[in-house]
Scaffold this active site. Structure first.
Site, short mmCIF file in Angstrom:
data_model
loop_
_atom_site.label_atom_id
_atom_site.label_comp_id
_atom_site.label_asym_id
_atom_site.label_seq_id
_atom_site.Cartn_x
_atom_site.Cartn_y
_atom_site.Cartn_z
N HIS A 114 0.84 -1.20 0.00
CA HIS A 114 0.00 0.00 0.00
C HIS A 114 0.87 1.24 0.00
CE1 HIS A 114 0.59 -1.37 4.16
NE2 HIS A 114 0.63 -0.09 4.51
N HIS B 280 0.89 5.12 1.12
CA HIS B 280 0.23 6.15 1.92
C HIS B 280 0.35 7.49 1.18
CE1 HIS B 280 0.23 4.02 5.97
NE2 HIS B 280 1.16 3.33 5.35
P1 AMP Z 1 1.48 0.28 7.41
O1 AMP Z 1 1.86 0.52 8.83
O2 AMP Z 1 2.28 1.02 6.41
O3 AMP Z 1 1.37 -1.21 7.11
O4 AMP Z 1 0.03 0.90 7.26
C1 AMP Z 1 -1.15 0.20 7.45
C2 AMP Z 1 -2.22 1.24 7.56
O5 AMP Z 1 -3.47 0.61 7.39
C3 AMP Z 1 -2.25 1.95 8.92
O6 AMP Z 1 -2.05 3.34 8.71
C4 AMP Z 1 -3.65 1.62 9.44
O7 AMP Z 1 -4.23 2.69 10.14
C5 AMP Z 1 -4.39 1.29 8.17
N1 AMP Z 1 -5.53 0.41 8.31
C6 AMP Z 1 -5.58 -0.77 8.98
N2 AMP Z 1 -6.80 -1.32 8.88
C7 AMP Z 1 -7.55 -0.46 8.14
C8 AMP Z 1 -8.90 -0.46 7.69
N3 AMP Z 1 -9.75 -1.44 7.99
N4 AMP Z 1 -9.33 0.59 6.95
C9 AMP Z 1 -8.49 1.60 6.64
N5 AMP Z 1 -7.21 1.65 7.03
C10 AMP Z 1 -6.74 0.64 7.77
#
Ligand code: AMP
Length: 112
Positions: free
Chosen positions: A98, A100
């Site tokens: 993903h 950001h």
């Molecule tokens: P990372 O730490 O780069 O793996 O980012 C994962 C991101 O996914 C974090 O910023 C979380 O807040 C976000 N996240 C986790 N679950 C969900 C969800 N159900 N909907 C939207 N964002 C999410």
């Protein structure tokens, strides 16, 4: 392995979707760290940036072009930060690639 993002792609759990097409999905981060915090994901399950190979070249370019489009649609005229946390030292917590997009405030450097 499927993650929670696969469930979002499959509409098994809700998300605040801001863009979708056949290759990718973009939705608001559930725990935003900036006034605008959006995640852009490929619909294909790819664990992390560390798993990218030359066969993903077109998809990765496509995703970055979508980042620019989405940032424009979000009116991030003063700029934004694009982050791909990769594996454990990179701070990745969801193992579905993903991107950001964070904006709407001044970002600092270096990140923690
Ligand atoms: P990372 O730490 O780069 O793996 O980012 C994962 C991101 O996914 C974090 O910023 C979380 O807040 C976000 N996240 C986790 N679950 C969900 C969800 N159900 N909907 C939207 N964002 C999410």
């Amino acid at each position: 392995m499927p993650t929670i993002f696969t469930k979002i792609i499959n509409k098994e759990i809700p998300a605040d979707i801001v863009y979708e097409d056949e290759k990718c999905l973009a939705f608001k981060d559930i725990n935003p760290q900036a006034p605008v915090h959006i995640l852009v994901i490929p619909k294909t399950e790819i664990r992390s940036l560390a798993d990218i190979t030359p066969e993903h070249q077109e998809l990765m370019g496509y995703l970055l072009c979508k980042v620019t489009e989405i940032a424009k649609a979000q009116n991030l005229k003063e700029g934004y930060r694009v982050i791909i946390n990769t594996e454990s030292h990179g701070g990745q917590t969801v193992y579905h690639l993903h991107i950001h997009i964070m904006g709407g405030r001044q970002m600092n450097w270096p990140p923690g």
